[in-house]
Design a protein around this motif. Sequence first.
Motif, mmCIF file in Angstrom:
data_model
loop_
_atom_site.group_PDB
_atom_site.id
_atom_site.type_symbol
_atom_site.label_atom_id
_atom_site.label_comp_id
_atom_site.label_asym_id
_atom_site.label_seq_id
_atom_site.Cartn_x
_atom_site.Cartn_y
_atom_site.Cartn_z
ATOM 1 N N GLY A 105 -1.012 0.237 2.052
ATOM 2 C CA GLY A 105 -0.533 0.815 3.286
ATOM 3 C C GLY A 105 -1.308 1.935 3.805
ATOM 4 O O GLY A 105 -0.551 2.751 4.919
ATOM 5 N N GLY A 106 -2.367 2.267 3.376
ATOM 6 C CA GLY A 106 -3.208 3.617 3.872
ATOM 7 C C GLY A 106 -3.652 3.463 5.149
ATOM 8 O O GLY A 106 -3.709 4.390 5.898
ATOM 9 N N MET A 107 -3.673 2.222 5.673
ATOM 10 C CA MET A 107 -3.915 1.855 7.183
ATOM 11 C C MET A 107 -3.096 2.445 8.258
ATOM 12 O O MET A 107 -3.212 2.636 9.234
ATOM 13 C CB MET A 107 -4.313 0.426 7.456
ATOM 14 C CG MET A 107 -5.537 -0.131 6.687
ATOM 15 S SD MET A 107 -7.100 0.355 7.228
ATOM 16 C CE MET A 107 -8.350 -0.648 6.333
ATOM 17 N N ARG A 108 -1.889 2.478 7.635
ATOM 18 C CA ARG A 108 -0.856 3.128 8.362
ATOM 19 C C ARG A 108 -0.557 4.546 8.054
ATOM 20 O O ARG A 108 0.463 5.140 8.820
ATOM 21 C CB ARG A 108 0.500 2.459 8.039
ATOM 22 C CG ARG A 108 0.622 1.013 8.475
ATOM 23 C CD ARG A 108 1.890 0.281 8.175
ATOM 24 N NE ARG A 108 1.992 -0.178 6.743
ATOM 25 C CZ ARG A 108 2.855 0.201 6.101
ATOM 26 N NH1 ARG A 108 3.827 1.375 6.485
ATOM 27 N NH2 ARG A 108 2.952 -0.015 4.512
ATOM 28 N N HIS A 166 0.294 10.541 -2.923
ATOM 29 C CA HIS A 166 0.975 9.697 -1.870
ATOM 30 C C HIS A 166 0.958 8.453 -2.415
ATOM 31 O O HIS A 166 0.093 7.842 -3.113
ATOM 32 C CB HIS A 166 0.337 9.641 -0.403
ATOM 33 C CG HIS A 166 0.725 9.310 0.443
ATOM 34 N ND1 HIS A 166 0.879 8.104 0.923
ATOM 35 C CD2 HIS A 166 1.546 10.014 1.649
ATOM 36 C CE1 HIS A 166 1.682 7.809 1.989
ATOM 37 N NE2 HIS A 166 2.255 8.865 2.590
ATOM 38 N N GLU A 167 1.921 7.457 -2.129
ATOM 39 C CA GLU A 167 2.187 6.259 -2.624
ATOM 40 C C GLU A 167 1.012 5.295 -2.238
ATOM 41 O O GLU A 167 0.503 4.336 -2.991
ATOM 42 C CB GLU A 167 3.393 5.649 -1.989
ATOM 43 C CG GLU A 167 3.276 5.218 -0.550
ATOM 44 C CD GLU A 167 4.579 4.740 0.124
ATOM 45 O OE1 GLU A 167 4.820 3.698 0.292
ATOM 46 O OE2 GLU A 167 5.529 5.646 0.279
ATOM 47 N N THR A 168 0.271 5.422 -1.190
ATOM 48 C CA THR A 168 -0.896 4.789 -0.565
ATOM 49 C C THR A 168 -2.108 5.078 -1.682
ATOM 50 O O THR A 168 -2.686 4.075 -2.053
ATOM 51 C CB THR A 168 -1.348 4.944 0.774
ATOM 52 O OG1 THR A 168 -1.647 6.443 0.850
ATOM 53 C CG2 THR A 168 -0.320 4.877 1.616
ATOM 54 N N ARG A 169 -2.063 6.111 -2.082
ATOM 55 C CA ARG A 169 -3.314 6.636 -3.155
ATOM 56 C C ARG A 169 -2.750 5.946 -4.428
ATOM 57 O O ARG A 169 -3.870 5.472 -5.420
ATOM 58 C CB ARG A 169 -3.669 7.982 -3.184
ATOM 59 C CG ARG A 169 -4.223 8.486 -2.002
ATOM 60 C CD ARG A 169 -4.503 10.036 -2.059
ATOM 61 N NE ARG A 169 -5.328 10.325 -2.789
ATOM 62 C CZ ARG A 169 -5.317 11.479 -3.469
ATOM 63 N NH1 ARG A 169 -4.482 12.589 -3.493
ATOM 64 N NH2 ARG A 169 -6.087 11.836 -4.688
ATOM 65 N N ALA A 170 -1.765 6.169 -4.876
ATOM 66 C CA ALA A 170 -1.077 5.623 -6.191
ATOM 67 C C ALA A 170 -1.589 4.066 -6.304
ATOM 68 O O ALA A 170 -1.653 3.617 -7.304
ATOM 69 C CB ALA A 170 0.531 5.935 -6.254
#
Length: 390
Positions: free
Chosen positions: A40-43, A2-6
């Motif tokens: 963005g992980g908080m979302r 996922h882009e947040t982890r990337a």
Amino acid sequence: MHETRAHIAASAAALRDELVPSDDLSRLSDRAADILRESGGMRLLQAKDLGGFEEHPNEFFDWVIQVGTEHPSAGWIAGVVGVHPWEISIMHPLVQEEIFGNDPDALTASPYAPFGRAVRVDGGFRFSGRWPYSTGTDHAGWIILGGMVADESGVPLSPPDVRHFVLPKGDWTIVEDSWDVMGLRGTGSKDVVIDDVFIPDHRVSEAPKMYDGSYARERRPGSPLYQMMFGLMFPAAIAAGTFGVARHAIRAFGDAMAGKVSVTGNAARTSAIQLERLACAEADIEASVAHFRASIADLYAFVDDGGEITLDQRHRFRRDQVRATGRCVEAIDRLFLHSGSTAMGDAHPVSRAWRDLHVASTHVCNNSELTYQAWGAHRFGGPIPPGVAF
């Protein structure tokens, strides 16, 4: 991925660099907080109509674990603060708009313990209290506080009427120097105080309706994510934060072993005892994470197919969750016994990681004895002990 982890993977070195500065500040450093926000992980658990991803819960928990592997305090904040958009997504639409309308990345803190006292007034409540363990509050624009409705003299009503109260920044005061602890110092989990603040009705949620899924069924009936139950999602966020700390500890021990040589000239990286301890610890931690993820996936598939999570499923998940986090602590403890005297210094990465993990283990959601007692009472038809929220 996922882009947040990337984003976290690309920022890993920068995040690691903020570990010690965060501990020294007794709060998350501004740069570390920026990295979490920018990812963005908080979302991930935030509803799409509120600017979020509304992803599978394991996407969120994987992100939390990844953050914690690099920076334990940041990972803890990622879990505790990052789960709040899930709850906010099933709150009153007016408070959703207030929090996320102008800033989908708004952060919210939350000491849920019902230490506040709320007196009913026209259009809402007058609210006062003091709460410890407000994780990540230095960077939060909002806060969710637990409290009980009280009479005019401040005495809680009977039976207790427990609610969650949402307040904007400026309505509370952080008690500086109230977070002097041995581990997870960078979480900045300080005390907060409010004094006779007005809370309008739309910012108040009834805790029983939050816990039993009533709000989710009423306000998000089409989304399986919000049928996952508060009493599972919040403990799961604590577990993910704990797993991140455990993976960070494994890295710290491995790095220390790579260059460690005993007084007799034996290298730790070729010692059968040291390697056995490291291998078992790694395997136990990865087994715990896998078990946890599988349990979440099974529950999500169940609600996605139209099921309503039962009390039995909730007890089983909590039983397995506390066993998984407990197994991680036990694994690291066995390693610590063979870490040598050089790892005992306060500033040593091994000592710091061990302390962080033990502070994480003390959270009530990681309390195995109470959870096992509740599971056993449920299994054999006895009364559920007080203090276990499902």
